[in-house]
Scaffold this active site. Structure first.
Site, PDB file in Angstrom:
ATOM      1  N   CYS A  26     -17.762   2.952  -0.867  1.00 52.44           N
ATOM      2  CA  CYS A  26     -16.316   2.737  -0.809  1.00 52.44           C
ATOM      3  C   CYS A  26     -16.086   1.292  -0.352  1.00 52.44           C
ATOM      4  O   CYS A  26     -16.967   0.453  -0.508  1.00 52.44           O
ATOM      5  CB  CYS A  26     -15.618   3.760   0.080  1.00 52.44           C
ATOM      6  SG  CYS A  26     -15.947   3.634   1.848  1.00 52.44           S
TER       7      CYS A  26
ATOM      8  N   ARG B  44     -14.049   7.096   3.276  1.00 53.53           N
ATOM      9  CA  ARG B  44     -14.443   7.901   2.120  1.00 53.53           C
ATOM     10  C   ARG B  44     -15.944   8.076   1.963  1.00 53.53           C
ATOM     11  O   ARG B  44     -16.425   9.210   1.839  1.00 53.53           O
ATOM     12  CB  ARG B  44     -13.866   7.300   0.831  1.00 53.53           C
ATOM     13  CG  ARG B  44     -12.352   7.376   0.767  1.00 53.53           C
ATOM     14  CD  ARG B  44     -11.819   6.554  -0.374  1.00 53.53           C
ATOM     15  NE  ARG B  44     -11.985   5.121  -0.058  1.00 53.53           N
ATOM     16  CZ  ARG B  44     -11.650   4.143  -0.886  1.00 53.53           C
ATOM     17  NH1 ARG B  44     -11.160   4.422  -2.078  1.00 53.53           N
ATOM     18  NH2 ARG B  44     -11.812   2.885  -0.521  1.00 53.53           N
TER      19      ARG B  44
ATOM     20  N   ASP C 160      -8.007   5.529  -0.945  1.00 56.33           N
ATOM     21  CA  ASP C 160      -8.373   5.160   0.420  1.00 56.33           C
ATOM     22  C   ASP C 160      -7.382   5.751   1.416  1.00 56.33           C
ATOM     23  O   ASP C 160      -6.200   5.406   1.391  1.00 56.33           O
ATOM     24  CB  ASP C 160      -8.403   3.634   0.540  1.00 56.33           C
ATOM     25  CG  ASP C 160      -9.098   3.152   1.797  1.00 56.33           C
ATOM     26  OD1 ASP C 160      -9.405   3.983   2.678  1.00 56.33           O
ATOM     27  OD2 ASP C 160      -9.339   1.937   1.881  1.00 56.33           O
TER      28      ASP C 160
END
Length: 146
Positions: A7, A13, A115
């Protein structure tokens, strides 16, 4: 088999994906994570820790790390969270294009994991739910490849 989840900052994440994959895929998989723009050693975000804690998974000891060529080389699959991450990784590391595949492309959804950074606990929970579903899609595909 070695999997690397990617990520942006490696605090939300990809650490949640790493933690969930370790549980869902089991010990025969070597699972890690990294970030495209990670601050080395940064902890997981508080809400990521809380959401994983609620699932019985400890994320408190996570330390962010930056994506490196070595990490990509060692991985069997590099699994970014978004199309943007996927495009950037393929452009920066064209020699690994064949093993870079966005998490949403392992199943039918094709979607990005947005996100949650700076969002509410509910946003983090939703993100973890999406990641978990896609990890099961990933598991099904990997089982079929074996």
């Amino acid at each position: 088999m070695k999997l690397l989840f990617i990520c942006t900052g490696n605090t939300c994440r990809s650490p949640m994906a790493e933690a969930l994959a370790k549980v869902i895929l089991g010990p025969e998989f070597d699972v890690g994570s990294a970030g495209m723009s990670a601050w080395e050693g940064a902890p997981a975000s508080d809400y990521a820790i809380k959401v994983m804690e609620d699932r019985g998974i400890d994320l408190a000891s996570h330390c962010a790390r930056q994506v490196t060529e070595e990490l990509l080389r060692e991985a069997d699959w590099v699994i970014p969270m978004t199309e943007g991450h996927e495009i950037r990784l393929c452009a920066q590391y064209p020699e690994y294009v064949k093993k870079i595949r966005r998490l949403g492309n392992w199943g039918l959804s094709g979607q990005d994991i947005l996100d949650p950074y700076g969002g509410s606990l509910q946003i983090y929970q939703s993100s973890a739910d999406e990641i978990e579903k896609m990890i099961y899609d990933l598991k099904n595909k990997l089982d079929n490849l074996a």
